[in-house]
Write a protein that holds these residues in place. Structure first.
Motif, PDB file in Angstrom:
ATOM      1  N   GLY A 142      10.824  -0.424  -0.138  1.00  0.00           N
ATOM      2  CA  GLY A 142      12.011   0.056   0.558  1.00  0.00           C
ATOM      3  C   GLY A 142      13.194   0.276  -0.370  1.00  0.00           C
ATOM      4  N   HIS A 174      13.217   3.379   4.886  1.00  0.00           N
ATOM      5  CA  HIS A 174      13.821   2.331   5.711  1.00  0.00           C
ATOM      6  C   HIS A 174      12.739   1.365   6.190  1.00  0.00           C
ATOM      7  N   HIS A 175      11.665   1.895   6.746  1.00  0.00           N
ATOM      8  CA  HIS A 175      10.461   1.120   7.008  1.00  0.00           C
ATOM      9  C   HIS A 175       9.427   1.541   5.962  1.00  0.00           C
ATOM     10  N   TRP A 176       9.181   0.668   5.020  1.00  0.00           N
ATOM     11  CA  TRP A 176       8.357   1.050   3.861  1.00  0.00           C
ATOM     12  C   TRP A 176       6.891   0.703   4.020  1.00  0.00           C
ATOM     13  N   THR A 177       6.559  -0.276   4.878  1.00  0.00           N
ATOM     14  CA  THR A 177       5.173  -0.721   4.979  1.00  0.00           C
ATOM     15  C   THR A 177       4.286   0.400   5.509  1.00  0.00           C
ATOM     16  N   GLY A 212       6.260   4.023   9.466  1.00  0.00           N
ATOM     17  CA  GLY A 212       7.424   3.691  10.270  1.00  0.00           C
ATOM     18  C   GLY A 212       8.552   4.692  10.117  1.00  0.00           C
ATOM     19  N   ASN A 236       7.518   1.830  14.485  1.00  0.00           N
ATOM     20  CA  ASN A 236       7.057   1.208  13.243  1.00  0.00           C
ATOM     21  C   ASN A 236       5.718   0.532  13.478  1.00  0.00           C
ATOM     22  N   THR A 278       3.050  -1.425  12.409  1.00  0.00           N
ATOM     23  CA  THR A 278       2.957  -2.294  11.235  1.00  0.00           C
ATOM     24  C   THR A 278       1.572  -2.833  10.940  1.00  0.00           C
ATOM     25  N   ASN A 282       6.674  -2.344  16.070  1.00  0.00           N
ATOM     26  CA  ASN A 282       8.022  -2.905  16.175  1.00  0.00           C
ATOM     27  C   ASN A 282       8.939  -1.860  16.784  1.00  0.00           C
TER      28      ASN A 282
END
Length: 431
Positions: free
Chosen positions: A97, A197-200, A217, A255, A257, A273
């Motif tokens: 991120g 922002h959401h890196w996963t 995400g 997101n 995950t 999420n």
């Protein structure tokens, strides 16, 4: 000076979140038809700083008839795990991120989140764990591959080990028993990585090995950076494992995950999420089957067709097409891990999924910080979630661990990655 600035920001957070609406006695709703409260808007959402503490002589609490032990410690931010055919365990370690803070609340939230996370630098690697004699002690702990870029999702199919870095999906050749990759990985395709922002990037593979599914995400809570920053995001990609050609498989998932395949049906499932700043009990994070071509609401609506009035311009046509998820896990629990169980896990936990809940940062009364089991019946979620591994956040308010990935070992164990204590836990039956 740095500590002084942090204290100032935290003091501001306490004062401002107090202006953001009370927590009240509202309870979390679970299941397929959750009771959704009215949205609450304020200057800031309630924020609760996780207060990390070492496990010491303590460990997670598991049900009677089960035992838990740490099988690896001193890792570098373990996220997801994968049990290999010979029983070895791969651990993806890293932190990604690079999203810039947009508003003062983002700065404050960033400080609060950081206070509850490990201070260890991410490993950007895969570590292999091996219990050579089957006594439950993993005496081998070796770096399998390094110089990766925030690896997260892991999958294996017939000698091909797939890794979802924050910027690319890559492949290693794998032979049973090897403890180190034989060479650098081959890139299959780039993944969206700008801003992050959401890196996963979650990952699983289809039963026939033809396709990889990658969860990507959003770049915001509700499009604060504009829709141009959300291209190819908030969705699950279907990727051709050989060519890297990809397409959106399902969209409107803020997101996603963790992804997994239901063994009996081949159906793709995810934990997702949801958005923030609509109150302590909105919007529920959820468990859902992921249906090809379906739209799950983000950003225009939540839990089906409940319109989010903050998103402009509105899109009534998209809202009309939105479908509701299968099962509410509770708001802000931050579900990050998912795997289907097996009979070897015991009668009570034989049919359903385990979910790793990383824990909230934006509720006055914290939720999550545990692993739960969602029972299934006739291939669908059925009944309330059951606590399986707890104690990550103690009655004293101290946070000793935060669960991320959960993986069922076919030999009858649950593997839990704890990215606060930098530990991998293994839960087994004792009777």
């Amino acid at each position: 000076m740095r500590n002084s600035n942090a204290l100032t920001i935290l003091s501001m957070a306490v004062m401002l979140s107090a202006c953001g609406g009370g927590e009240g006695e509202a309870t979390q709703s679970h299941g397929g038809d959750p009771k959704l409260p009215n949205p609450e808007r304020g200057l800031l959402p309630s924020m609760k700083i996780a207060d990390p503490a070492p496990w010491g002589d303590e460990k997670p609490k598991v049900p009677e008839g089960y035992d838990v032990r740490a099988i690896a410690t001193d890792l570098k931010i373990p996220r997801q795990t994968l049990v290999l055919p010979n029983g070895d365990i791969l651990v993806a370690e890293g932190r990604g991120g690079n999203a810039a803070k947009l508003k003062p609340k983002d700065v404050i939230a960033g400080v609060i989140k950081a206070e509850g996370n490990t201070k260890v630098k991410g490993g950007n690697r895969l570590t292999l764990l091996r219990d050579a004699n089957g006594d439950g002690t993993y005496e081998v702990q070796e770096v399998f591959a390094e110089n990766l870029n925030a690896p997260y999702g892991l999958a294996l199919f017939e000698g091909k080990l797939y890794v979802a870095n924050q910027d690319a999906l890559v492949r290693f050749d794998y032979v049973d028993g090897q403890t180190k990759a034989s060479g650098p990985p081959t890139k299959i395709t780039d993944l969206p990585a700008e801003i992050n922002h959401h890196w996963t990037k979650s990952l699983t593979v289809s039963p026939d090995g033809r396709f990889l599914y990658v969860g990507i995400g959003s770049n915001s809570n509700i499009t604060e950076r504009g829709m141009e920053a959300e291209v190819d995001r908030a969705m699950v990609w279907q990727v051709n494992a050989e060519t890297g050609a990809h397409k959106p498989y399902a969209t409107g998932l803020r997101n996603p995950t963790a992804l997994t395949i239901q063994p009996e049906t081949g159906q793709l499932w995810a934990v997702v999420n949801e958005r923030d700043e609509l109150g302590p009990d909105l919007v529920p994070d959820y468990l859902t089957s992921v249906r090809e071509g379906q739209f799950y609401g983000w950003p225009y609506s939540y839990w089906g067709k409940n319109v989010d009035p903050r998103v402009k311009p509105e899109n009534p046509q998209k809202v009309a097409s939105a479908i509701a998820p299968d099962y509410a896990l509770g708001s802000h629990v931050a579900a990050l891990g998912l795997d289907f169980s097996i009979p070897e896990m015991g009668d009570k936990f034989a049919n359903g999924v385990f979910v790793g809940e990383h824990g909230s940062w934006n509720r006055k009364n914290p939720v999550g910080y545990k692993v739960v089991f969602v029972p299934f019946s006739n291939g669908r979620p059925s009944g309330d979630p059951v606590d399986f591994a707890t104690g990550f956040r103690g009655d004293d308010g101290k946070t000793r661990g935060r669960p991320v990935g959960v993986t069922v070992d076919p030999r009858g164990a649950l593997i839990i990655a704890d990215d606060l204590a930098n530990t991998v836990w293994r839960v087994t039956r004792t009777q």
